[in-house]
Motif scaffolding. Structure first.
Motif, PDB file in Angstrom:
ATOM      1  N   LEU A  84       0.818  -1.212   0.000  1.00 18.35           N
ATOM      2  CA  LEU A  84       0.000   0.000   0.000  1.00 18.35           C
ATOM      3  C   LEU A  84       0.859   1.273   0.000  1.00 18.35           C
ATOM      4  CD1 LEU A  84      -2.753  -1.108   2.557  1.00 18.35           C
ATOM      5  CD2 LEU A  84      -2.959  -0.938   0.076  1.00 18.35           C
ATOM      6  N   GLU A 133      -8.364  -1.582   3.877  1.00 22.23           N
ATOM      7  CA  GLU A 133      -7.713  -2.508   2.952  1.00 22.23           C
ATOM      8  C   GLU A 133      -6.911  -3.556   3.713  1.00 22.23           C
ATOM      9  OE1 GLU A 133      -6.838  -4.261  -0.610  1.00 22.23           O
ATOM     10  OE2 GLU A 133      -8.265  -2.642  -0.176  1.00 22.23           O
ATOM     11  N   GLU A 179      -9.345  -6.049   5.035  1.00 25.38           N
ATOM     12  CA  GLU A 179      -9.873  -6.846   3.919  1.00 25.38           C
ATOM     13  C   GLU A 179      -8.897  -7.959   3.555  1.00 25.38           C
ATOM     14  OE1 GLU A 179     -12.274  -8.049   0.667  1.00 25.38           O
ATOM     15  OE2 GLU A 179     -12.752  -6.640   2.293  1.00 25.38           O
ATOM     16  N   GLN A 180      -7.618  -7.612   3.423  1.00 21.90           N
ATOM     17  CA  GLN A 180      -6.638  -8.617   3.015  1.00 21.90           C
ATOM     18  C   GLN A 180      -6.284  -9.580   4.153  1.00 21.90           C
ATOM     19  OE1 GLN A 180      -3.367  -7.565   0.491  1.00 21.90           O
ATOM     20  NE2 GLN A 180      -4.251  -5.557  -0.021  1.00 21.90           N
TER      21      GLN A 180
END
Length: 858
Positions: free
Chosen positions: A561, A685, A688-689
Motif C-alpha cells: 500500500l 484494505e 480486507e486482506q
C-alpha cells in the motif's frame, strides 16, 4: 579516538601515505572514520626570501618583488603590502595553490606587471597572528621549504571509530603496535626511567587504600615535590592538540599525554589539600556531596566508586576529579594516581551523573592494569625532563589480586579450519608473535582428572544451584566422563592433526581468551578480503510460528500500500508521555526504567508504539522530508508492578503513520494532502486482506488523537484498530507543523479476529436491482448506525448498502445533513421483480424514519 600521524611517527617509521595507513588500519579491524589534513590548502605554499623590492611604476601603493624560493630563478610577485622589505622571509603561494582562505593562485598582471604568485598574510593562511600585512617569518627560516612544515602543520589527524573490545587501541602505543605489524616495522618505544630523590619516600607521605576491591583492582601513586607549574613545551601541546585535547599546564598536560600515549588515565592531586594524607577507593554514601572539577555539586546516589581522603570524596573515580584537590598555581607537591577500575561501574556512574570524559571512555573499555606503575613513571619522567619537579623514591602500589596470565591453547589446523584458509604454521605463528603473543609448544596430554576438576570448578562458579548439582554422585560420574572424553580428544587432536601451541596473551589485550579470538587476529592481519567466500552448509530445522507468518503478512500488505517499515529502539523518555497527552493516571505512564540506558534520552521501555513512530516522523519533518508513510510492528512493555520483580508483559503492536502529499511530487500531480479517509482506507484494505469481516466503525476517543476525527474499528467487543488525526497539541509539541494521521492495533487481536472458515459461492446468474435512499437526519447521527438498521430491515434479498453522498449546506437546515445510500437486492435463484425490491425499500424507509426521525428527500 583521534591521534596525529606525527605522534605515531615518534615511535615508528611510516613510509606510506596517510591514506594508505588509514586503509591498512581499517582493513585490520580498526576503522579510520576520517582524515583531517592539518596543512590543507598549504600544499603549494613555501618559504621565500625577498631579494629585491621596488615601487610599481603605475601605482603608489604596490611593490614589485623578486623572491628566492630555492630554485634557480627568482619569482616576480606584485604585492600591495606595506610591511615587506628586502631580505624578509615570507610565505609564498605558488601558481596553482588553493589557499585555506579560498583563494586560487594563478598567473596574472597587476597594472600591467606580471605577478607569478602571492605573498601571504596570517588571515590568508588561516593561522593566528596579525593580518594587517604579510606574515614575516624569522630570519633563520630555511628557504624553499613547505610553510606547513615551518608552522608545524605538516601533520594529519586520524579519527578512529574503534570497537569497544579494542581498549588497547585507545592509546598511541596500541596503535603503533598495530601499525608496526601492518607495515612490517619494529617500533621504538621510549625508555622509561626516573631519577628518584632518595631524601623522601612516597610511602611515608601518602597512604593508598582500597575499600571496594570489587570495583578497584589496583591503585598506585607517586609523589612529586618542588613542582613548578608552567606552560607545556610546544611539542607536547601539539601532540595533545592532535588528540583533540586542550593544553592547560605542564602537570595536567603530562597526565593527559600519558593517558593517550599508554592508554592509562591518570589524575593529579594537590598533596596539601588531601585530608589525612590518605586516598581511598571506596563506595559513595547515599546523599554524599561530590564537588567535581567542573565546579558542579552532585549528590551521590550511593554505590558509585569515589576516591576519598580522610574526610570526603575527592573525586568520581575514573570519571572526574574533585574540585578541592585540583592543581593550582599554589601547588608545590603533587600526588599522581593511576588505577584500574571496574568497567561496568565506571560506565554506570558516567551515565548516571551525565559526565563522559576521555578517562571514563578508556576505563569503560578496559585498560592494562599491569601498566599503572609504568604510567606513573612515564609521567614523572616527562615532568622531570622539563625541570618541573623532583620525584620521591618509591611507588605506593596496592594490588590485592594481580591479574593472572591468560593462556590459550590452539593448533594451526583449528585456526585454518575456522577461517577456511590454508596458511602455514610459520605464517600463523609469525602473525601472532608480531602482535605480542608469546608462543610455545604445548604438551596436549592433559590428565582427564585435571579436566574434570576444571569442569567442576566452572560449574561451582555458577552458584549454589550448581554446587548442589555437582555434589550429586550421578552428576559427578557424568562430568568425570566428560572430562575423560575431553582429555582423550585433546590427546588425539594433538597427535593426529598438528602441534598444539600455547599462546600467552599480551597484558594489554583484554579481548583475547579463546582460540576463536586468535583466529580473528590471524584473519584481520592477513586481511578479511583474502578469505575465500563460501556459503554456509547445514540442515535447516524449525519453521516460523503462525504468529510470525501473520506478522509478515501484515508487513507485506502495508508495503504493497506504499508504506515503509521502520525499525526503532524500544525505549522512550518520560517527556513523551506529556507530549502524547497521556493522562496522569494512565497505566501507560508506568514504564519499566532501564538500569543502564544507551543514552540519557531513552531511560524507559516504551508502553506505546506511537511514541516511536511520531518521533521518527518528527525527525523526518525536521530534515524537510514531509511526505511520510511509515509503519512498524514491534513490542511494547507493560510491567506487572513497579519496582520490577518479574518480567514485564511484552505485547506486539502495530502502528502506522501518514502525512504530506497524497501523490508523489510531479508536474502531472496536484499537491492535495492526505486526510483522515486516506488513513481509514489503509486500515480497511488491511482488514480486507487479513480476511477480517463483519466489523463496525464508530466514533471514538484517544489520548493522542483529535476528538472529532477518531474512529474505532470493532468486532464484537474487540477493538481491532484505532485510527485518526493526531491532536494539534501533540504535533506542535513534536515540532510538526502539518496534519498527521495514525492508526494503532494489537497484532494478537487482529490475528484472533481473522476468518478461520471459508465458503465459496458461484457468481450470481441473475441481475441485481438497486434503489437509492436519500434522507435528512440530524448532524449527530452516524451513517454506520443507519447502515445497521438498513441491513436489519432489508429482507432476505438484501445484498449490500453503500453510502455514496454526504451533503450539508444550501437548502439544508443547519442542524441537518443529507445522506444518500445505494441499496442492492439480488437473488441466487431467479430475477427479482421491482415490486419485491420496492417492498423491501418501504420497510427500510419506515425503519430509518422510526429510529432516526429521518425525512425522505425528494
Amino acid at each position: 579516538m583521534q591521534i596525529s600521524v606525527n605522534w605515531l611517527k615518534d615511535y615508528l617509521k611510516i613510509d606510506c601515505t596517510t591514506e594508505e595507513l588509514a586503509e591498512k588500519f581499517t582493513m585490520s579491524g580498526n576503522p579510520v572514520e576520517n582524515i583531517v589534513k592539518a596543512g590543507a590548502g598549504l600544499e603549494k605554499v613555501v618559504t621565500g626570501k625577498v631579494e629585491k623590492i621596488e615601487r610599481h611604476p603605475d601605482s603608489d601603493h604596490m611593490w614589485i618583488t623578486q623572491i628566492n624560493v630555492g630554485t634557480d630563478e627568482l619569482i616576480q610577485i606584485v604585492t600591495g603590502a606595506q610591511n615587506v622589505k628586502q631580505n624578509d622571509i615570507v610565505p609564498v603561494a605558488m601558481v596553482g595553490a588553493n589557499l585555506p582562505c579560498g583563494k586560487k593562485i594563478s598567473k596574472g598582471k597587476l597594472r600591467g606587471v606580471v605577478s607569478n604568485g602571492m605573498l601571504c598574510s596570517c588571515d590568508e593562511l588561516k593561522i593566528e597572528g596579525d593580518s594587517s600585512g604579510i606574515y614575516i617569518l624569522p630570519n633563520d627560516t630555511p628557504i624553499g621549504v613547505p610553510v606547513a612544515q615551518i608552522l608545524g602543520l605538516d601533520d594529519d589527524i586520524l579519527e578512529f571509530e574503534l570497537t569497544a573490545n579494542r581498549g588497547d587501541c585507545f592509546s598511541a602505543f596500541g596503535l603503533v603496535r598495530e601499525a608496526a605489524v601492518l607495515l612490517n616495522q619494529t617500533p621504538k618505544f621510549p625508555e622509561i626511567k626516573v631519577n628518584e630523590d632518595a631524601g623522601k619516600n612516597a610511602k611515608d607521605l601518602i597512604e593508598i587504600k582500597i575499600d571496594a576491591p570489587d570495583l578497584c583492582n589496583r591503585f598506585s601513586a607517586r609523589v612529586l615535590t618542588d613542582v613548578k607549574l608552567a606552560p607545556s613545551p610546544e611539542w607536547l601541546q601539539k601532540r595533545l592538540e592532535g588528540a583533540g585535547i586542550r593544553a592547560i599546564n605542564n602537570v595536567v598536560d603530562v597526565t593527559n599525554f600519558v593517558m593517550v600515549e599508554l592508554g592509562q588515565p591518570m589524575h593529579a592531586y594537590d598533596y596539601d589539600e588531601i585530608k589525612g594524607k590518605v586516598l581511598n577507593a571506596r563506595r559513595a554514601v547515599e546523599g554524599e556531596q561530590l564537588h567535581t572539577l567542573d565546579d558542579s555539586n552532585r549528590l551521590a546516589k550511593g554505590g558509585e566508586l569515589v576516591i576519598a581522603d580522610a574526610e570526603k570524596a575527592a573525586g568520581l573515580a575514573g570519571v572526574m576529579g574533585g574540585f578541592e584537590t585540583e592543581i593550582t598555581e599554589k601547588t608545590t607537591t603533587v600526588v599522581l594516581e593511576a588505577a584500574s577500575f571496574n568497567s561496568a561501574s565506571i560506565r554506570r556512574t558516567s551515565r548516571a551523573v551525565g559526565l563522559h570524559s576521555e578517562a571514563s571512555g578508556r576505563f569503560e573499555r578496559g585498560i592494562n592494569e599491569k601498566a599503572t606503575v609504568t604510567a606513573l613513571d612515564r609521567a614523572a619522567q616527562l615532568l622531570q625532563e622539563m625541570g618541573a619537579c623532583k620525584v620521591c623514591s618509591g611507588v605506593v602500589d596496592v594490588y590485592p589480586a594481580p591479574k593472572p596470565e591468560i593462556k590459550v591453547h590452539f593448533t594451526c589446523k583449528q585456526i585454518n579450519d575456522r577461517l577456511g584458509t590454508s596458511y602455514s604454521e610459520t605464517e600463523i605463528l609469525d602473525v601472532l608473535k608480531s602482535l605480542g603473543f608469546k608462543i610455545s609448544e604445548f604438551d596436549a596430554e592433559i590428565d582427564s582428572d585435571e579436566v574434570f576438576d576444571k569442569i567442576s570448578n566452572a560449574a561451582k562458579s555458577f552458584g549454589k544451584a550448581a554446587k548442589e548439582l555437582v555434589q550429586n554422585t550421578e552428576v559427578d560420574d557424568f562430568v568425570q566422563s566428560i572430562g575423560r572424553t575431553v582429555g582423550e580428544l585433546m590427546k588425539r587432536g594433538g597427535a593426529e592433526n598438528s602441534t598444539t601451541y600455547e599462546a600467552i596473551v599480551p597484558e594489554w589485550r583484554n579481548d583475547v581468551t579463546l582460540m576463536e579470538d586468535l583466529s580473528e587476529e590471524v584473519a584481520r592481519i592477513f586481511g578479511y578480503d583474502k578469505i575465500p567466500a563460501t556459503l554456509p552448509k547445514g540442515n535447516l530445522q524449525g519453521k516460523q510460528s503462525p504468529f510470525q507468518n501473520f506478522t509478515d503478512k501484515i508487513k507485506n500488505i502495508l508495503s504493497s500500500l506504499g508504506m515503509y517499515e521502520e525499525i526503532s529502539f524500544a525505549f522512550t523518555h518520560p517527556d513523551m508521555f506529556d507530549k502524547l497527552q497521556i493522562p496522569a493516571d494512565s497505566e501507560l505512564r508506568k514504564a519499566v526504567p532501564i538500569m543502564n540506558p544507551l543514552t540519557d534520552e531513552y531511560p524507559l521501555l516504551r508502553t506505546t508504539l506511537l511514541s516511536s513512530i511520531l518521533e521518527n516522523a518528527a525527525r523526518n519533518y525536521s530534515r524537510k522530508n514531509e511526505d511520510v508513510r511509515l509503519f512498524e510492528i514491534a513490542p511494547v512493555f507493560y510491567p506487572k508492578g513497579l519496582p520490577i520483580t518479574e518480567q514485564p508483559e511484552e505485547v506486539q503492536k502495530l502502528a502506522g503513520l501518514i502525512m504530506g502529499r497524497r501523490e508523489p511530487k510531479g508536474w502531472t500531480q496536484n499537491n492535495v494532502e492526505v486526510d483522515f479517509y486516506d488513513a481509514k482506507g489503509i486500515v480497511e484494505e488491511l482488514l480486507e486482506q487479513l480476511e477480517i469481516y463483519n466489523y463496525t466503525v464508530e466514533a471514538g476517543e484517544h489520548y493522542a488523537l483529535h476528538p472529532g476525527k477518531t474512529a474505532i474499528f470493532k468486532k464484537g467487543r474487540e477493538i481491532l484498530v484505532t485510527v485518526g488525526e493526531v491532536h494539534p497539541k501533540v504535533t506542535e509539541s513534536l515540532g510538526i507543523n502539518k496534519k498527521v494521521f495514525v492508526f494503532e492495533a494489537d497484532v494478537a487481536t487482529l490475528m484472533k479476529c481473522t476468518a478461520k472458515k471459508f465458503s465459496f459461492e458461484n457468481l450470481p446468474k441473475y441481475p441485481a436491482i438497486s434503489r437509492d435512499l436519500a434522507i435528512l437526519v440530524n448532524l449527530d447521527v452516524a451513517a454506520g448506525d443507519i447502515e445497521k438498521v438498513i441491513t436489519k430491515n432489508a429482507g432476505k434479498f438484501f445484498k449490500e448498502v453503500t453510502l455514496f453522498d454526504v451533503y450539508t449546506g444550501e437548502r439544508i437546515a443547519a442542524d441537518k445533513k443529507s445522506l444518500a445510500f445505494n441499496i442492492k437486492f439480488q437473488s441466487n435463484e431467479r430475477t427479482l421483480t421491482d415490486a419485491e425490491a420496492d417492498e423491501s425499500f418501504k420497510n427500510i424507509l419506515a425503519a430509518v424514519e422510526k429510529n432516526f426521525a429521518a425525512e425522505l428527500r425528494s
